[in-house]
Design an enzyme around this catalytic site. Structure first.
Site, PDB file in Angstrom:
ATOM      1  N   ALA A   1      -5.016   8.008  -3.294  1.00  0.00           N
ATOM      2  CA  ALA A   1      -3.736   7.550  -3.829  1.00  0.00           C
ATOM      3  C   ALA A   1      -3.910   6.071  -4.168  1.00  0.00           C
ATOM      4  O   ALA A   1      -3.758   5.196  -3.310  1.00  0.00           O
ATOM      5  CB  ALA A   1      -2.633   7.737  -2.799  1.00  0.00           C
TER       6      ALA A   1
ATOM      7  N   GLY B   1       0.819  -1.215   0.000  1.00  0.00           N
ATOM      8  CA  GLY B   1       0.000   0.000   0.000  1.00  0.00           C
ATOM      9  C   GLY B   1       0.843   1.251   0.000  1.00  0.00           C
ATOM     10  O   GLY B   1       2.011   1.216  -0.373  1.00  0.00           O
ATOM     11  N   ASN B   2       0.252   2.353   0.381  1.00  0.00           N
ATOM     12  CA  ASN B   2       1.002   3.603   0.439  1.00  0.00           C
ATOM     13  C   ASN B   2       0.613   4.389   1.680  1.00  0.00           C
ATOM     14  O   ASN B   2      -0.272   3.994   2.425  1.00  0.00           O
ATOM     15  CB  ASN B   2       0.796   4.405  -0.848  1.00  0.00           C
ATOM     16  CG  ASN B   2      -0.644   4.836  -1.000  1.00  0.00           C
ATOM     17  OD1 ASN B   2      -1.168   5.598  -0.191  1.00  0.00           O
ATOM     18  ND2 ASN B   2      -1.307   4.318  -2.020  1.00  0.00           N
ATOM     19  N   ARG B   3       1.282   5.520   1.870  1.00  0.00           N
ATOM     20  CA  ARG B   3       1.156   6.251   3.124  1.00  0.00           C
ATOM     21  C   ARG B   3       0.156   7.395   3.067  1.00  0.00           C
ATOM     22  O   ARG B   3       0.190   8.282   3.900  1.00  0.00           O
ATOM     23  CB  ARG B   3       2.525   6.790   3.530  1.00  0.00           C
ATOM     24  CG  ARG B   3       3.566   5.703   3.710  1.00  0.00           C
ATOM     25  CD  ARG B   3       4.798   6.251   4.369  1.00  0.00           C
ATOM     26  NE  ARG B   3       5.359   7.358   3.583  1.00  0.00           N
ATOM     27  CZ  ARG B   3       6.410   8.046   3.920  1.00  0.00           C
ATOM     28  NH1 ARG B   3       7.033   7.798   5.058  1.00  0.00           N
ATOM     29  NH2 ARG B   3       6.859   9.015   3.143  1.00  0.00           N
ATOM     30  N   SER B   4      -0.729   7.402   2.094  1.00  0.00           N
ATOM     31  CA  SER B   4      -1.712   8.478   2.030  1.00  0.00           C
ATOM     32  C   SER B   4      -2.514   8.526   3.335  1.00  0.00           C
ATOM     33  O   SER B   4      -3.005   7.510   3.810  1.00  0.00           O
ATOM     34  CB  SER B   4      -2.654   8.236   0.854  1.00  0.00           C
ATOM     35  OG  SER B   4      -3.708   9.177   0.890  1.00  0.00           O
TER      36      SER B   4
END
Ligand code: CTP
Ligand code: CA
Length: 231
Positions: A101, A33-36
């Site tokens: 994101a 995943g990502n850090r949004s």
């Protein structure tokens, strides 16, 4: 600004906002995943509701945020779940804002059991491309519906943030693109910080500067332009 001071210029408008990141399973206990944080999308949803819109917020993985008052929140995890929720809610909407994101890739295979160290352990994780939700919204060509995208850009030695933004707006084919200037000399990180700055670029050639300020202030400026356009 007290909510009472806000214009009611989105009264009755049906709006969908996506926020946060998407997380793709790798095995039963791991995700990519990502850090949004979701903060900008939440601010957009909150401000739209305060200005009278009927808002659906499709929220992926986010920081621990309070759900905005008087907003319908749909929680999703994977890009496929976000795609289904956004396309579904977007059917009756006059505005769809893709502030999420979205993970560009997901693991090509999801292991049925937890991946272990030792013989047969993976050396790499093959990835496959995720669907582009914004592109699908644009391709639907719903008459009268506005589609907004977001992009975080840094510029490079030969291009500034604005020229990257213009190029992405054209490539994406949406009505507006909010371009966040990130990774400047201050190392400002639009993903995790409370503040944001950038431009709102229109397919009509318009561009509105979004000065450094709170995500609520940026949201308000975006809705000013959208409300004018809908009027
Ligand atoms: N987006 C989307 N679905 C994807 C990827 C992106 O809907 N699979 C949306 C984002 O929500 C955002 C916009 O597209 O509104 C631009 O995202 P961005 O990551 O900047 O664009 P990409 O086309 O993925 O370009 P890049 O290769 O630079 O990441
Ligand atoms: Ca991307």
């Amino acid at each position: 600004e007290a909510p009472g001071a806000l214009p009611r210029d989105l009264e009755g408008r049906r709006v969908v906002v996506s926020a946060g990141g998407t997380a793709e399973p790798l095995d039963p206990v791991r995700t990519l995943g990502n850090r949004s944080s979701g903060r900008q999308g939440y601010a957009l949803a909150r401000v739209a509701a305060q200005r009278g819109a009927d808002v659906t917020l499709v929220a992926g993985t986010t920081a621990d945020l309070d759900p905005p008052a008087a907003v319908d929140v749909v929680r999703v995890r994977t890009t496929e779940e976000m795609r289904t929720a956004v396309l579904d809610a977007g059917k009756g909407a006059e505005v769809v804002v893709m502030a999420a994101a979205v993970a560009d890739f997901r693991p090509a295979d999801v292991a049925g059991f937890k991946i272990k160290k030792g013989p047969g352990e993976p050396e790499a994780i093959p990835l496959t491309r995720n669907p582009d939700i914004l592109a699908e919204l644009v391709a639907e060509q719903v008459p009268g519906r506005l589609v907004l995208g977001f992009a975080a850009e840094t510029g490079d030695a030969d291009h500034d943030v604005l020229s990257f933004g213009r190029a992405k707006l054209e490539r994406k084919g949406c009505d507006y693109l909010v371009v966040n200037a990130v990774g400047g000399p201050t190392g400002h990180n639009a993903f995790e910080g409370a503040d944001n700055e950038g431009w709102l670029l229109g397919a009509d050639g318009s561009s509105v500067a979004l000065p450094m300020g709170s995500k609520a202030a940026l949201a308000a400026r975006v809705w000013d332009t959208v409300a004018d356009r809908l009027a």
